[in-house]
Scaffold this motif. Structure first.
Motif, PDB file in Angstrom:
ATOM      1  N   LEU A 109      13.949  10.720 -68.709  1.00 46.53           N
ATOM      2  CA  LEU A 109      15.607  10.368 -69.047  1.00 46.53           C
ATOM      3  C   LEU A 109      16.294  11.344 -68.325  1.00 46.53           C
ATOM      4  N   GLU A 110      15.756  12.786 -68.460  1.00 52.43           N
ATOM      5  CA  GLU A 110      16.586  13.721 -67.698  1.00 52.43           C
ATOM      6  C   GLU A 110      16.709  13.600 -66.179  1.00 52.43           C
ATOM      7  N   GLU A 111      15.440  13.205 -65.551  1.00 44.16           N
ATOM      8  CA  GLU A 111      15.453  12.782 -64.170  1.00 44.16           C
ATOM      9  C   GLU A 111      16.159  11.761 -63.822  1.00 44.16           C
ATOM     10  N   LEU A 112      16.246  10.653 -64.906  1.00 43.96           N
ATOM     11  CA  LEU A 112      17.280   9.556 -64.300  1.00 43.96           C
ATOM     12  C   LEU A 112      18.590   9.939 -64.044  1.00 43.96           C
ATOM     13  N   LYS A 113      19.143  11.154 -64.812  1.00 42.31           N
ATOM     14  CA  LYS A 113      20.464  11.568 -64.611  1.00 42.31           C
ATOM     15  C   LYS A 113      20.492  12.259 -63.309  1.00 42.31           C
ATOM     16  N   GLU A 114      19.616  12.888 -62.874  1.00 38.91           N
ATOM     17  CA  GLU A 114      19.451  13.478 -61.823  1.00 38.91           C
ATOM     18  C   GLU A 114      19.592  12.635 -60.282  1.00 38.91           C
ATOM     19  N   ILE A 115      18.710  11.810 -60.707  1.00 38.01           N
ATOM     20  CA  ILE A 115      18.613  10.574 -59.576  1.00 38.01           C
ATOM     21  C   ILE A 115      19.899   9.828 -59.532  1.00 38.01           C
ATOM     22  N   GLY A 116      20.754   9.649 -60.545  1.00 36.74           N
ATOM     23  CA  GLY A 116      21.933   8.831 -60.573  1.00 36.74           C
ATOM     24  C   GLY A 116      22.862   9.700 -59.620  1.00 36.74           C
ATOM     25  N   THR A 117      22.849  11.128 -59.869  1.00 33.95           N
ATOM     26  CA  THR A 117      23.875  11.829 -59.387  1.00 33.95           C
ATOM     27  C   THR A 117      23.357  12.122 -57.950  1.00 33.95           C
ATOM     28  N   TRP A 118      22.394  12.405 -57.503  1.00 32.02           N
ATOM     29  CA  TRP A 118      21.825  13.068 -56.063  1.00 32.02           C
ATOM     30  C   TRP A 118      21.217  11.976 -55.131  1.00 32.02           C
ATOM     31  N   GLU A 119      20.490  11.016 -55.726  1.00 27.69           N
ATOM     32  CA  GLU A 119      19.429  10.276 -55.005  1.00 27.69           C
ATOM     33  C   GLU A 119      19.812   8.852 -54.651  1.00 27.69           C
TER      34      GLU A 119
END
Length: 383
Positions: free
Chosen positions: A221-231
Motif C-alpha cells: 500500500l505504501e509502494e502504491l502511493k510512491e508509484i502513483g506519485t513518481w512512476e
C-alpha cells in the motif's frame, strides 16, 4: 494471405535500414546532464550516451536476427489484422498448448530463453506447444488503424489463433499486458482455457482487511502511493495522447531508448542499473523490435484503449470474478504485488501461489529458469 491462412515469416532487415539507425544514433542532440546523481529525474545522460554508442558501433543485429529466424515464426490475419507469432511445437504429442503474451515495453524476445525448456523438457509430462504472439501494434504484427483493439478484443483474437492452430484447449500465461489478456481469455473463453498463469494477477487491495494488514500488504500500500506519485508519467502520456509521444519514439532511436530503458531500470530486479538484470545486448534486442517495425506510437495506443480499465483492476474492487484455475507467481521486484487474500476476491479458483526469491517485472527475460519452474508447477495441477 487469405483471411485464415497461416504463412511463414522471416526477418530480413536491409543493410540500409541498419545504416540509417547508426547514423541517427551518431547524430543525436544530447541534453545537458541531469542535476542529480541518480535515476530519479530519468535516464542519466552519461548512461544513455554510452548505451547508444554501443548500439551504433558494437551491437550485432545480424546475430539476433539469425537467432530469431531459427524460431518458427508465422503471420495470419485475425479480425482484419495481421498477427505475427512464434509457434514452437513440442516433440511430445501430448504437450499442452500454451499461449505466452508479452506486454509493454517488452516483446517476444522476453520468451526466447524459455521456449526450448518449455517445448523439450526432461519430463514429457511438462511439455508445451508454445505460441508467442506479438500484440497488435507491437513487433511484426500489424498496427490497428482505428480504435477498438482492447485487451478483450486481443483475447478473442488469441482464442481464434489457438483454434486456427488446432488447439481447442490450451493454457495462457502473461505478464504486464499479457496478464490482462490472459485474464480476459479466462473470462471470455473459460471452456477452452485449462488455466491461466499470471505474473502477477491484477487485484485491488481489500478495504475490509485494512485493520488487519500483513507487513507485506502494508508495504505494498505504501509502494502504491510512491508509484502513483513518481512512476506513472509514461502511462499518463500514452493513455491520453499516444500520438504525441509517438513521433519521437518512431523518429529518434535515442528517444525510444530512453523511454523504454527507464522502465527496465525501474522494473527489473537490479541494483540500480538495468544491466544488473539483463545484458546490454538483451536490452537492445528488445529495443530493435520497436525500432525496426516503427511501433513506438502504435504500441503506445494500447494504453489509450485499456489502461484506465486496468488501473481500476489494480486500485478498485471489481465484479468480473475469474473462475478458471489460476496460478500466480509474484516476483520480488514486480510492480504489482497483491496478497493472496486480496487476489482471491477476484480470482476465485487460485490453485497455485508462489513468491520466487529473484526477478522483477520481466520474469521470463530476467530469470528464465525460475520462470519455467513456475509455469511447470502450476500447469502440472491443471493439465
Amino acid at each position: 494471405m487469405s483471411s485464415d491462412e497461416v504463412v511463414p515469416f522471416r526477418l530480413e532487415v536491409t543493410d540500409a535500414e541498419l545504416a540509417d539507425l547508426r547514423d541517427r544514433l551518431r547524430r543525436t542532440r544530447w541534453p545537458e546532464p541531469e542535476p542529480v546523481g541518480d535515476w530519479s529525474h530519468g535516464v542519466p545522460v552519461g548512461y544513455l550516451r554510452e548505451l547508444c554508442a554501443y548500439w551504433a558501433d558494437a551491437y550485432d543485429w545480424r546475430a539476433t536476427e539469425a537467432r530469431l529466424n531459427a524460431l518458427p515464426q508465422f503471420r495470419t490475419e485475425i479480425d482484419g489484422l495481421g498477427v505475427h507469432f512464434v509457434h514452437a511445437r513440442s516433440p511430445h504429442p501430448d504437450a499442452l498448448p500454451l499461449v505466452l503474451t508479452h506486454g509493454w515495453p517488452g516483446s517476444i524476445v522476453e520468451f526466447e530463453a524459455v521456449i526450448g525448456p518449455l517445448t523439450e523438457p526432461d519430463d514429457p509430462a511438462d511439455a508445451f506447444h508454445v505460441v508467442c504472439p506479438s500484440l497488435p501494434g507491437f513487433g511484426f504484427s500489424d498496427k490497428p488503424d482505428r480504435p477498438g483493439w482492447t485487451v478483450q478484443r486481443i483475447a478473442d483474437a488469441w482464442a481464434v489463433l489457438m483454434d486456427r492452430l488446432g488447439y481447442p484447449r490450451f493454457g495462457a500465461q502473461g505478464g504486464d499486458w499479457g496478464t490482462s489478456v490472459s485474464t480476459c481469455l479466462g473470462l471470455q473463453h473459460p471452456s477452452r482455457v485449462a488455466g491461466i498463469h499470471l505474473t502477477p494477477p491484477l487485484a485491488a487491495p481489500d478495504p475490509a482487511t485494512f485493520d488487519d494488514l500483513s507487513d507485506a500488504e502494508r508495504a505494498w500500500l505504501e509502494e502504491l502511493k510512491e508509484i502513483g506519485t513518481w512512476e506513472t508519467g509514461y502511462a499518463t502520456e500514452m493513455s491520453t495522447k499516444p500520438q504525441t509521444i509517438g513521433y519521437s519514439l518512431v523518429d529518434s532511436p535515442a528517444g525510444l531508448c530512453a523511454w523504454i530503458i527507464e522502465k527496465f531500470q525501474s522494473w527489473t530486479d537490479s541494483a540500480g542499473s538495468p544491466e544488473d538484470a539483463l545484458t546490454r545486448d538483451q536490452l537492445l534486442d528488445n529495443l530493435m523490435l520497436y525500432w525496426l517495425p516503427r511501433t513506438g506510437a502504435s504500441a503506445a495506443r494500447l494504453y489509450r484503449e485499456s489502461f484506465r480499465q486496468i488501473s481500476d483492476w489494480i486500485l478498485k474492487s471489481t465484479s468480473d470474478t475469474v473462475s478458471v484455475p489460476t496460478g500466480a507467481s509474484i516476483f520480488p521486484r514486480e510492480t504489482v504485488r497483491p496478497s493472496r487474500r486480496w487476489a482471491g476476491r477476484r480470482f476465485t479458483n487460485i490453485v497455485y501461489w508462489n513468491e520466487p526469491p529473484r526477478g522483477g517485472h520481466f520474469a521470463a527475460f530476467e530469470q528464465p529458469e525460475l520462470f519455467v519452474a513456475e509455469v511447470r508447477a502450476f500447469f502440472r495441477l491443471v493439465r
